[in-house]
Design an enzyme around this catalytic site. Structure first.
Site, short mmCIF file in Angstrom:
data_model
loop_
_atom_site.label_atom_id
_atom_site.label_comp_id
_atom_site.label_asym_id
_atom_site.label_seq_id
_atom_site.Cartn_x
_atom_site.Cartn_y
_atom_site.Cartn_z
N GLN A 234 -6.43 -1.93 -8.71
CA GLN A 234 -5.09 -1.27 -8.56
C GLN A 234 -5.28 0.12 -9.41
OE1 GLN A 234 -2.95 -5.50 -8.38
NE2 GLN A 234 -1.88 -3.83 -9.34
N GLU B 209 8.95 -5.04 -8.65
CA GLU B 209 8.77 -6.59 -9.23
C GLU B 209 10.09 -6.69 -9.36
OE1 GLU B 209 4.88 -5.59 -11.85
OE2 GLU B 209 6.63 -5.23 -12.23
N ARG C 228 3.08 -9.56 -9.96
CA ARG C 228 4.19 -8.87 -9.52
C ARG C 228 5.00 -9.19 -10.55
NH1 ARG C 228 6.19 -8.22 -3.50
NH2 ARG C 228 6.97 -6.31 -3.72
N CYS C 229 4.98 -8.71 -12.29
CA CYS C 229 5.52 -8.85 -13.53
C CYS C 229 4.85 -8.28 -14.57
CB CYS C 229 5.09 -10.20 -13.82
SG CYS C 229 5.71 -10.71 -15.50
N1 MCN Z 1 10.85 2.99 -5.85
C1 MCN Z 1 11.91 3.99 -5.22
N2 MCN Z 1 13.28 4.13 -6.14
C2 MCN Z 1 13.38 3.66 -7.48
C3 MCN Z 1 12.33 2.79 -7.69
C4 MCN Z 1 11.17 2.37 -6.77
O1 MCN Z 1 12.14 4.79 -3.98
N3 MCN Z 1 14.19 3.66 -7.98
C5 MCN Z 1 9.81 3.27 -4.67
C6 MCN Z 1 8.93 4.06 -4.78
O2 MCN Z 1 8.45 4.93 -5.21
C7 MCN Z 1 7.54 2.93 -4.43
C8 MCN Z 1 8.05 1.89 -4.26
O3 MCN Z 1 9.66 1.80 -4.52
O4 MCN Z 1 6.77 3.57 -3.38
C9 MCN Z 1 7.65 0.51 -5.74
O5 MCN Z 1 8.18 1.67 -7.21
P1 MCN Z 1 7.87 0.98 -8.33
O6 MCN Z 1 8.91 0.04 -8.87
O7 MCN Z 1 7.43 2.05 -9.56
O8 MCN Z 1 5.79 0.12 -8.19
P2 MCN Z 1 4.80 0.54 -8.23
O9 MCN Z 1 5.16 1.79 -7.19
O10 MCN Z 1 4.46 0.91 -9.84
O11 MCN Z 1 4.10 -0.82 -7.21
C10 MCN Z 1 3.57 -1.71 -8.80
C11 MCN Z 1 4.62 -2.51 -8.08
C12 MCN Z 1 3.56 -4.26 -8.68
S1 MCN Z 1 2.96 -3.62 -10.08
C13 MCN Z 1 3.29 -5.11 -7.74
S2 MCN Z 1 2.94 -6.41 -8.71
C14 MCN Z 1 3.77 -5.05 -6.59
C15 MCN Z 1 4.85 -4.44 -6.23
O12 MCN Z 1 4.60 -3.03 -6.34
N4 MCN Z 1 2.56 -5.32 -5.40
C16 MCN Z 1 2.85 -4.66 -3.98
N5 MCN Z 1 5.40 -3.92 -4.70
C17 MCN Z 1 4.33 -4.42 -4.29
N6 MCN Z 1 4.86 -4.07 -2.37
C18 MCN Z 1 3.29 -4.34 -1.93
N7 MCN Z 1 3.68 -4.23 -0.35
N8 MCN Z 1 2.04 -4.12 -2.38
C19 MCN Z 1 1.78 -4.82 -3.47
O13 MCN Z 1 1.24 -5.38 -3.32
CU1 CUN Z 2 2.54 -7.18 -12.56
S1 CUN Z 2 1.40 -7.06 -10.93
MO1 CUN Z 2 1.76 -5.59 -10.13
O1 CUN Z 2 1.33 -5.12 -12.02
O2 CUN Z 2 0.35 -5.44 -9.96
#
Ligand code: MCN
Ligand code: CUN
Length: 796
Positions: free
Chosen positions: A223, A741, A370-371
């Site tokens: 990641q 998360e 996921r945290c």
């Molecule tokens: N998004 C959006 N509008 C927002 C916030 C987010 O449209 N206001 C969209 C983002 O652009 C992105 C998605 O939602 O496409 C998730 O965004 P974000 O909250 O920024 O999280 P990350 O992209 O950093 O993803 C990490 C988070 C984590 S830490 C874990 S653990 C997890 C999760 O995402 N693992 C996943 N969701 C997952 N979903 C899938 N399918 N697979 C994983 O391994």
């Molecule tokens: Cu907190 S588990 Mo996710 O951060 O990849």
């Protein structure tokens, strides 16, 4: 004459654009690590320890070397000659790559075989003879600190016992005073059990060292590719510019693919030694027994209350069982992650948190599944405590939360533990949730049902999560600041490629990042291709975890687009033959303020950057932005669950689940809903069915999918999602907060609170997750808590 574009039509902010990556995923055309085959590639398998704690008396690999097709057998002894038997962890500890002196958990990596195919390698692993001298195993923090406990990390100097750290935060004296003034003190003790992210794809790597060019290429399931590149450069002492880490498609990460695992290191060394590509693909039981464990925390705390319901203070003590190595990937300043985000949504004058981390004979834990770094434990504990306190006070649980919420006008709000929360409308979210679930009516139904001997319950959970690690003043991993990046190249025909330092594992970045560009530049999202995960081409970034991508890299995407727009404005002025000050912008188009009909599109500006730039202007339309966020973003959510519990069997069924998420501006509402549903499904799984535990000998019970259950569509209840509350983050360029998360963080307490509410007449205060029917039945039948009880010794 050009016109402003319709943002939704071009797939901009707020468009529920279909995920572009799904096209290849659902056609079976994804490109995962295991799909990659390189010429001359060999295969690696790992021999794992059957025992949780044992001294290694001898390792004899001679039979394995003689198996036809075996090319190399790696043992700890061989690793030690290259100073690679141990590696540093991301939390300033060390971790065995291959065991030399002792094995410290069941499933630990003892040796590796590299052979012509994976079956030969697996068979040859069984031909390695290891003689063990068993030692007593430690499987919980009580045993870890007991008198005479064996010292697990006797490899370390200055480690006389099994304590890793003692850490504290908050105001002890102020909290003591709050408890002196309290009318009521409410207490709760619980265990958040070990859990496992269990992505569909396990971990793996293909290392390819080319002696001729001295270049090391590693395709792997990470990641955070840039962090791995830095780690490889430092640990293996290889030149960083000759290391290329590529994360191809990833089949789910959920935190499992953040740490550095021994398998990666061994495949790299094997490739260097053999000068052939070496592939390692973990099997399911290897994944479930050795990588990616999260939680395993004991919480014992109390809350000082005034009898009118005002919370005066909280005391929290946490015991974290880290397993044999302290290898959490987390900001280095915070030993127990962001556990002190607990109660951030409530206006509480004083708080004090103490935490102790201990070693045990279990696989390294503490991966943030996921945290955002222990926030899951924080929010679970917070919401269990809120329910217990409301019960002790005899105040309605919804009302108790509402009266203690941080109010809308209090932002930015400094919490008792020192965070600065950015924005929110907490009471409004609660109101939407209560209305949706039909709170008053349900309370009446519940009372009526009770008269008929039926147990109905309603559980509320709220959560706020510190997302977007993080600002460089406070957040670093091994000293590297946690900023992120975006690099945008607009080609002459108005098509573009965007690269970021993050790496999607299913979150849909290829779709959503392009939407941010569309919003900022008016280039249709379908004209922007997004690429992540190759350190040779992507700008440096800290990767995707802790839902930091949108708050940090997403902000960088907006900022780099604005840099491009600033240059395009100059080009527009040149094309329109006016000065820059006379130019106005609307989506996709610059025009002359005094003559709005005369304008140029962003695509025309792009062509001009290559074909018709003004004298003295640097050609091209490309830029890079690095974004150091000023603060974390703080999404908020309310989850409400109703259940019916059968007192005869302890079986409980979800009647209804309502989720109200406020993650600020939603880039892609459909993707956000998918994130919430996935998180709620995991929350349901953790609270109802997932159980990995360890017996007295340290055997991992539940390291298979017969015992560790993954919920299917059949078991998973339906979810009703609400998106009407939107509080933009005041410091994020497009007002977005993280969401990835939230539901997994806040969901579990809603399920548990619902069951506890249903059985509240029994006087039982707590049942630890998972709420398996036999536990619920036992609690009801014997009217006793099932709380934080550490596993017992074999002779008990
Ligand atoms: N998004 C959006 N509008 C927002 C916030 C987010 O449209 N206001 C969209 C983002 O652009 C992105 C998605 O939602 O496409 C998730 O965004 P974000 O909250 O920024 O999280 P990350 O992209 O950093 O993803 C990490 C988070 C984590 S830490 C874990 S653990 C997890 C999760 O995402 N693992 C996943 N969701 C997952 N979903 C899938 N399918 N697979 C994983 O391994
Ligand atoms: Cu907190 S588990 Mo996710 O951060 O990849």
């Amino acid at each position: 004459m050009s016109q402003a574009l319709d943002e939704i039509k071009i797939g901009g902010l707020g468009a529920s654009r279909k995920r572009v990556e799904d096209d290849r995923f659902i056609r079976g055309r994804g490109n995962y690590t295991d799909d990659i085959t390189l010429p001359g590639m060999l295969h690696m398998e790992i021999l794992r320890s059957p025992l949780a704690h044992a001294r290694i008396k001898s390792i004899d690999a001679s039979r394995a070397w003689n198996v036809p097709g075996v090319r190399l057998v790696l043992t700890g002894e061989m690793m030690a000659t290259r100073n690679l038997a141990w590696m540093p962890t991301l939390s300033y500890d060390t971790q065995a790559v291959l065991a030399t002196d002792k094995v410290r958990f069941q499933g630990q990596e003892v040796a590796c075989v590299i052979a012509d195919d994976p079956y030969i390698a697996k068979d040859a692993c069984e031909a390695i003879d290891v003689e063990y001298e068993p030692l007593p195993a430690i499987v919980n923090p009580v045993q870890a600190v007991a008198d005479g406990a064996p010292v697990i990390r006797d490899d370390k100097e200055n480690q006389p016992d099994n304590v890793i750290y003692n850490w504290e935060v908050g105001d002890k004296a102020g909290t003591d005073r709050a408890f002196e003034q309290a009318d009521v003190v409410s207490k709760l003790k619980l265990h958040y059990p070990r859990s496992h992210p269990s992505p569909i794809e396990c971990c793996g790597s293909i290392a390819d060292f080319n002696r001729a060019t001295s270049k090391l290429t590693v395709y792997m399931t990470t990641q955070a590719p840039h962090i791995i590149r830095a780690a490889v450069a430092m640990v293996a002492e290889l030149p960083e510019h000759l290391i290329r880490i590529v994360s191809p498609d990833i089949g789910g990460g959920f935190g499992n693919k953040v740490p550095v695992y021994p398998g990666y290191v061994c495949s790299i060394l094997a490739s260097i030694l053999l000068e052939r590509p070496v592939k390692w693909i973990e099997d399911k039981s290897g994944n479930l027994i050795s990588t990616g464990f999260a939680r395993d925390m004991y919480l014992d705390s109390e809350m000082a209350l005034r009898k009118d319901g005002k919370i005066l203070g909280v005391r929290i003590h946490a015991d974290a069982d880290h397993g044999a190595f302290f290898s959490d990937a987390q900001p280095s300043k915070f030993k127990i992650g962001l556990l002190h985000s607990a109660f951030a949504a409530y206006d509480i004058p004083a708080g004090h948190l103490t935490a102790r981390g201990t070693y045990s004979n279990k696989a390294p834990g503490g991966v943030a599944y996921r945290c955002s770094f222990r926030v899951t434990e924080a929010m679970f504990f917070q919401e269990r405590m809120m329910q217990a306190a409301a019960f002790d006070l005899g105040i309605d649980q919804a009302e108790f939360r509402r009266m203690n919420f941080v109010q809308d006008e209090q932002f930015p709000y400094r919490t008792a533990f020192g965070f600065l929360t950015d924005s929110g409308q907490y009471a409004k979210c609660l109101d939407v949730g209560l209305k949706a679930v039909g709170y008053e009516e349900f309370r009446q139904q519940q009372a009526a049902a009770r008269k008929r001997g039926k147990l109905l319950g309603l559980g509320i959970s709220t959560m706020t999560e510190p997302l977007g690690a993080g600002n460089s003043r406070e957040y670093d991993i091994l000293g590297i600041k946690m900023f992120d990046s975006a690099d945008l190249k607009v080609h002459m025909t108005g098509k573009a490629i965007l690269r970021t330092g993050t790496k999607s594992q299913g979150q849909g970045h290829e779709t959503t990042w392009a939407q941010i560009v569309a919003h900022e530049l008016g280039l249709p999202a379908e004209d922007v291709v997004v690429e992540e995960g190759d350190t040779d081409t992507a700008p440096f970034g800290m990767g995707t975890y802790a839902s930091r991508s949108t708050p940090v890299a997403g902000a960088a995407v907006a900022m780099v687009s604005r840099k491009i727009r600033a240059k395009a404005r100059k080009l527009a002025a040149h094309l329109l033959e006016v000065s820059e000050e006379d130019i106005e912008w609307e989506l996709g188009r610059f025009y002359i303020r005094s003559a709005p009909d005369r304008g140029v599109t962003i695509a025309e500006c792009a062509m001009a950057a290559y074909a018709n730039m003004p004298d003295g202007m640097e050609p091209g339309l490309e830029n890079t932005a690095y974004y150091d966020p000023p603060n974390l973003t703080w999404p908020f959510a309310v989850y409400i669950v109703t259940v019916e519990v059968d007192p005869e069997t302890g079986v409980w069924d979800v009647l209804n689940m309502v989720a109200v998420d406020d993650c600020g501006v939603r880039i892609n509402p459909m993707i956000v809903e998918g994130q919430i549903m996935g998180g709620l499904t995991e929350a349901y799984a953790m609270s109802s069915m997932q159980f990995i535990t360890f017996d007295a000998e340290g055997n991992c019970v539940g390291s298979n999918y017969m015992d560790y259950l993954l919920p299917t569509a059949w078991e998973t209840p339906g979810f009703e999602l609400h998106s009407e509350v939107v509080t933009p983050s005041p410091h994020h360029p497009i007002g977005a907060k993280g969401i990835g998360e939230c539901a997994a963080v806040g969901g579990p307490a809603a399920f548990v609170n619902a069951v506890m509410d249903a059985i509240s007449g029994t006087g039982v205060r707590n049942i630890d997750m998972p709420l398996l029917p036999d536990r619920v039945w036992e609690a009801i039948t014997y009217r006793r808590d099932i709380s934080g009880a550490p596993p017992v010794r074999a002779d008990d």
